[in-house]
Design a protein around this motif. Structure first.
Motif, PDB file in Angstrom:
ATOM      1  N   VAL A  41     -39.875  35.677  -7.891  1.00  0.00           N
ATOM      2  CA  VAL A  41     -39.433  34.316  -7.560  1.00  0.00           C
ATOM      3  C   VAL A  41     -40.385  33.661  -6.565  1.00  0.00           C
ATOM      4  CG1 VAL A  41     -37.509  32.960  -6.641  1.00  0.00           C
ATOM      5  CG2 VAL A  41     -37.043  35.046  -7.931  1.00  0.00           C
ATOM      6  N   PHE A  42     -40.771  34.400  -5.522  1.00  0.00           N
ATOM      7  CA  PHE A  42     -41.634  33.829  -4.485  1.00  0.00           C
ATOM      8  C   PHE A  42     -43.095  33.878  -4.917  1.00  0.00           C
ATOM      9  CE2 PHE A  42     -37.903  34.638  -1.925  1.00  0.00           C
ATOM     10  CZ  PHE A  42     -37.921  33.593  -1.010  1.00  0.00           C
ATOM     11  N   ASN A  43     -43.797  32.820  -4.589  1.00  0.00           N
ATOM     12  CA  ASN A  43     -45.224  32.717  -4.889  1.00  0.00           C
ATOM     13  C   ASN A  43     -45.982  33.751  -4.051  1.00  0.00           C
ATOM     14  OD1 ASN A  43     -47.915  31.948  -4.685  1.00  0.00           O
ATOM     15  ND2 ASN A  43     -47.451  29.781  -4.890  1.00  0.00           N
ATOM     16  N   ASN A  46     -48.932  32.609  -1.852  1.00  0.00           N
ATOM     17  CA  ASN A  46     -48.528  32.061  -0.556  1.00  0.00           C
ATOM     18  C   ASN A  46     -48.243  33.171   0.438  1.00  0.00           C
ATOM     19  OD1 ASN A  46     -48.745  29.449  -1.373  1.00  0.00           O
ATOM     20  ND2 ASN A  46     -46.602  29.248  -1.943  1.00  0.00           N
ATOM     21  N   GLN A  52     -47.498  29.243   2.941  1.00  0.00           N
ATOM     22  CA  GLN A  52     -46.224  28.571   2.705  1.00  0.00           C
ATOM     23  C   GLN A  52     -45.035  29.395   3.206  1.00  0.00           C
ATOM     24  OE1 GLN A  52     -46.098  27.019  -1.172  1.00  0.00           O
ATOM     25  NE2 GLN A  52     -44.245  25.842  -0.849  1.00  0.00           N
ATOM     26  N   THR A  59     -37.758  25.811   8.362  1.00  0.00           N
ATOM     27  CA  THR A  59     -36.795  24.792   7.963  1.00  0.00           C
ATOM     28  C   THR A  59     -35.392  25.159   8.429  1.00  0.00           C
ATOM     29  OG1 THR A  59     -38.196  24.319   6.093  1.00  0.00           O
ATOM     30  CG2 THR A  59     -35.997  23.435   5.992  1.00  0.00           C
ATOM     31  N   LYS A  83     -36.889  21.675  -5.756  1.00  0.00           N
ATOM     32  CA  LYS A  83     -37.893  22.721  -5.980  1.00  0.00           C
ATOM     33  C   LYS A  83     -37.195  24.056  -6.244  1.00  0.00           C
ATOM     34  CE  LYS A  83     -42.269  22.840  -4.534  1.00  0.00           C
ATOM     35  NZ  LYS A  83     -43.369  22.839  -3.592  1.00  0.00           N
ATOM     36  N   HIS A  84     -36.187  24.379  -5.408  1.00  0.00           N
ATOM     37  CA  HIS A  84     -35.441  25.622  -5.618  1.00  0.00           C
ATOM     38  C   HIS A  84     -34.868  25.686  -7.038  1.00  0.00           C
ATOM     39  CE1 HIS A  84     -34.465  26.470  -1.088  1.00  0.00           C
ATOM     40  NE2 HIS A  84     -35.610  26.996  -1.438  1.00  0.00           N
ATOM     41  N   ILE A  87     -37.415  26.355  -9.680  1.00  0.00           N
ATOM     42  CA  ILE A  87     -37.934  27.729  -9.617  1.00  0.00           C
ATOM     43  C   ILE A  87     -36.906  28.724 -10.152  1.00  0.00           C
ATOM     44  CG2 ILE A  87     -38.488  29.587  -7.959  1.00  0.00           C
ATOM     45  CD1 ILE A  87     -39.834  27.405  -6.230  1.00  0.00           C
TER      46      ILE A  87
HETATM   47  C1  HEM Z   1     -39.589  26.856  -0.980  1.00  0.00           C
HETATM   48  C2  HEM Z   1     -36.450  26.175   2.621  1.00  0.00           C
HETATM   49  C3  HEM Z   1     -33.552  29.607   0.820  1.00  0.00           C
HETATM   50  C4  HEM Z   1     -36.975  30.645  -2.420  1.00  0.00           C
HETATM   51  C5  HEM Z   1     -38.976  26.371   0.145  1.00  0.00           C
HETATM   52  C6  HEM Z   1     -39.510  25.316   0.962  1.00  0.00           C
HETATM   53  C7  HEM Z   1     -38.643  25.132   1.963  1.00  0.00           C
HETATM   54  C8  HEM Z   1     -37.540  26.060   1.800  1.00  0.00           C
HETATM   55  C9  HEM Z   1     -38.785  24.120   3.072  1.00  0.00           C
HETATM   56  C10 HEM Z   1     -40.822  24.564   0.703  1.00  0.00           C
HETATM   57  C11 HEM Z   1     -40.556  23.388  -0.203  1.00  0.00           C
HETATM   58  C12 HEM Z   1     -41.807  22.668  -0.652  1.00  0.00           C
HETATM   59  O1  HEM Z   1     -42.857  23.300  -0.794  1.00  0.00           O
HETATM   60  O2  HEM Z   1     -41.712  21.464  -0.911  1.00  0.00           O
HETATM   61  C13 HEM Z   1     -35.399  27.045   2.445  1.00  0.00           C
HETATM   62  C14 HEM Z   1     -34.223  27.120   3.305  1.00  0.00           C
HETATM   63  C15 HEM Z   1     -33.415  28.087   2.799  1.00  0.00           C
HETATM   64  C16 HEM Z   1     -34.068  28.619   1.627  1.00  0.00           C
HETATM   65  C17 HEM Z   1     -33.995  26.262   4.529  1.00  0.00           C
HETATM   66  C18 HEM Z   1     -32.077  28.589   3.307  1.00  0.00           C
HETATM   67  C19 HEM Z   1     -31.176  27.863   3.895  1.00  0.00           C
HETATM   68  C20 HEM Z   1     -34.226  30.186  -0.214  1.00  0.00           C
HETATM   69  C21 HEM Z   1     -33.708  31.265  -1.017  1.00  0.00           C
HETATM   70  C22 HEM Z   1     -34.681  31.575  -1.918  1.00  0.00           C
HETATM   71  C23 HEM Z   1     -35.797  30.671  -1.696  1.00  0.00           C
HETATM   72  C24 HEM Z   1     -32.331  31.895  -0.866  1.00  0.00           C
HETATM   73  C25 HEM Z   1     -34.657  32.626  -3.011  1.00  0.00           C
HETATM   74  C26 HEM Z   1     -34.572  33.846  -2.855  1.00  0.00           C
HETATM   75  C27 HEM Z   1     -37.974  29.717  -2.281  1.00  0.00           C
HETATM   76  C28 HEM Z   1     -39.158  29.710  -3.102  1.00  0.00           C
HETATM   77  C29 HEM Z   1     -39.918  28.611  -2.696  1.00  0.00           C
HETATM   78  C30 HEM Z   1     -39.168  27.970  -1.640  1.00  0.00           C
HETATM   79  C31 HEM Z   1     -39.503  30.709  -4.183  1.00  0.00           C
HETATM   80  C32 HEM Z   1     -41.279  28.139  -3.251  1.00  0.00           C
HETATM   81  C33 HEM Z   1     -42.382  28.571  -2.355  1.00  0.00           C
HETATM   82  C34 HEM Z   1     -42.924  29.940  -2.607  1.00  0.00           C
HETATM   83  O3  HEM Z   1     -42.789  30.446  -3.718  1.00  0.00           O
HETATM   84  O4  HEM Z   1     -43.506  30.516  -1.685  1.00  0.00           O
HETATM   85  N1  HEM Z   1     -37.773  26.815   0.660  1.00  0.00           N
HETATM   86  N2  HEM Z   1     -35.258  27.957   1.443  1.00  0.00           N
HETATM   87  N3  HEM Z   1     -35.473  29.848  -0.664  1.00  0.00           N
HETATM   88  N4  HEM Z   1     -37.994  28.658  -1.425  1.00  0.00           N
HETATM   89 FE1  HEM Z   1     -36.590  28.256  -0.064  1.00  0.00          FE
END
Ligand code: HEM
Length: 392
Positions: A41-43, A46, A52, A59, A83-84, A87
């Motif tokens: 799931v995660f990049n 990054n 990232q 956040t 975005k979430h 993905i």
């Molecule tokens: C991306 C916040 C929970 C998976 C992001 C971004 C933010 C963020 C700010 C970047 C958005 C952008 O690039 O425009 C949060 C916050 C969370 C949360 C505040 C909890 C309250 C989660 C969870 C998952 C997740 C539970 C999954 C397991 C991802 C993924 C990305 C992402 C895969 C894309 C970036 C990457 O792949 O490195 N999230 N997130 N996030 N988030 Fe979350």
């Protein structure tokens, strides 16, 4: 939430931010050790570059500042939620992320993170996560209604070279079903198999709505680390092959405004072309500003040319590293600077759309601010992550 909990959370935010890097590193280490499947799931690029990975934790801290008025964050939450959803982040992922974020905080702060502090943060994370989960739930329902929930295999109908290192892919539904409608400016997530894990990236839709295909225009990233997906698309994906694609997402979309100014750098032109077409069809007044290395790197040049033959709009293209100069009234040979920008983008009533690398976006945003353009009239999407959680 009790007032004491709110006070504890707010007063400890600076401490967590100070140890941000250490907490984040520990968080991902533990998360992937326990749940290696989340690497799908995660990049992972990054993760390697560290670019990232701070976004999530930062956040959460930033949101905690607004813990007593989380509703003010909704517009920002929406953007991340889009975005979430694209993905495939699910409600059941939130408690897992929460558990390891709290464990990482405890690991790094040790005794300084008292039971009272940890309890307060547990509650705060839960409240923040609930906001994301409910917004994402709605987005999933919308996506499913329009098309499908997670990913669908679309077929590459056409693969066309657009410029140096840039290809467009026309994707159609193999079952002949119509593709869900999208708004100009939106993107899709694309998922490809890897040696060990899946890799996901987002690409703006560069085509126009109401076509029997989705079009994405992809630049091949030169660093192998950055370019696993773009390299696969360029070098391996052929016409007739299948590609996993999400339903379009994103709130970087065209507003109904009398005047639109589009400012893009490099492959940032992709969402702009879609919005440009729509804005011209809507009879909006348009200024189109684009910066590319040179003509060979100017993606979608032909399309821009043919639009300018059909419609009337102001157009300024900057070639920062052109070797040979040709006479063309639209082209400036040199870099797009704040000074140049001020010549063409100073209308306080216009709506501004900015897309490009993080340094390009930053330069343009500073330039627009210096010209007194209100933040409310600016929308941007940069290739890097957005970490700010300040409501606009
Ligand atoms: C991306 C916040 C929970 C998976 C992001 C971004 C933010 C963020 C700010 C970047 C958005 C952008 O690039 O425009 C949060 C916050 C969370 C949360 C505040 C909890 C309250 C989660 C969870 C998952 C997740 C539970 C999954 C397991 C991802 C993924 C990305 C992402 C895969 C894309 C970036 C990457 O792949 O490195 N999230 N997130 N996030 N988030 Fe979350």
């Amino acid at each position: 939430m009790k007032q004491t909990t709110i006070s504890i959370v707010k007063s400890t935010v600076p401490v967590l931010e100070k140890h941000g890097q250490a907490i984040t590193t520990r968080f991902y280490e533990m998360l992937f050790e326990q749940y290696p499947s989340l690497k799908n799931v995660f990049n992972q690029t990054n993760q390697k570059t560290g670019r990232q990975q701070m976004a999530l934790a930062n956040t959460v801290y930033a949101a905690a500042q607004y813990i007593d008025r989380l509703e003010t964050l909704l517009p920002v939450v929406k953007q991340i939620a889009h975005k979430h959803r694209s993905i495939g982040v699910k409600a059941e992922h939130y408690p897992i992320v929460g558990e390891f974020l709290l464990k990482a905080i405890k690991d790094v702060l040790k005794e300084a993170a008292t039971d009272e502090i940890m309890e307060a943060w547990k509650e705060a994370y839960g409240a923040i996560a609930d906001v994301f989960i409910s917004v994402e739930q709605e987005l999933y329902e919308e996506a499913e209604e329009k098309g499908w929930k997670d990913y669908k295999k679309l077929m590459v109908h056409k693969k066309v070279k657009e410029a140096e290192d840039v290809y467009s892919f026309y994707l159609i539904s193999p079952d002949q079903k119509a593709l869900p409608a999208f708004l100009p400016g939106q993107y899709v997530s694309v998922r490809i198999p890897g040696q060990e894990y899946l890799s996901i990236r987002q690409y703006s839709l560069s085509g126009y709505p109401n076509q029997p295909y989705y079009k994405i225009t992809v630049k091949k990233e030169k660093q192998m680390e950055d370019g696993v997906v773009s390299t696969y698309l360029h070098d391996q994906l052929k016409e007739g092959d299948l590609l996993e694609v999400s339903v379009p997402a994103g709130d970087f979309v065209l507003k109904e405004n009398s005047k639109s100014v589009f400012i893009s750098g490099g492959v940032g032109i992709t969402p702009m072309m879609s919005m440009l077409h729509q804005a011209l069809e809507n009879n909006q007044e348009v200024t189109f500003i684009h910066s590319a290395k040179n003509e060979q790197f100017h993606a979608m040049k032909q399309e821009l040319q043919s639009l300018s033959e059909t419609y009337t709009f102001e157009q300024h293209v900057f070639y920062s590293q052109a070797q040979t100069e040709q006479h063309d009234e639209h082209i400036t040979y040199g870099r797009l600077t704040k000074k140049e920008l001020a010549k063409y983008a100073a209308d306080k009533h216009a709506y501004y759309y900015v897309c490009g690398s993080s340094s390009f976006t930053q330069m343009v945003l500073e330039g627009l601010a210096e010209m007194g353009i209100s933040q409310e009239n600016i929308m941007y999407e940069s290739f890097g992550p957005k970490m700010s959680m300040t409501p606009s």
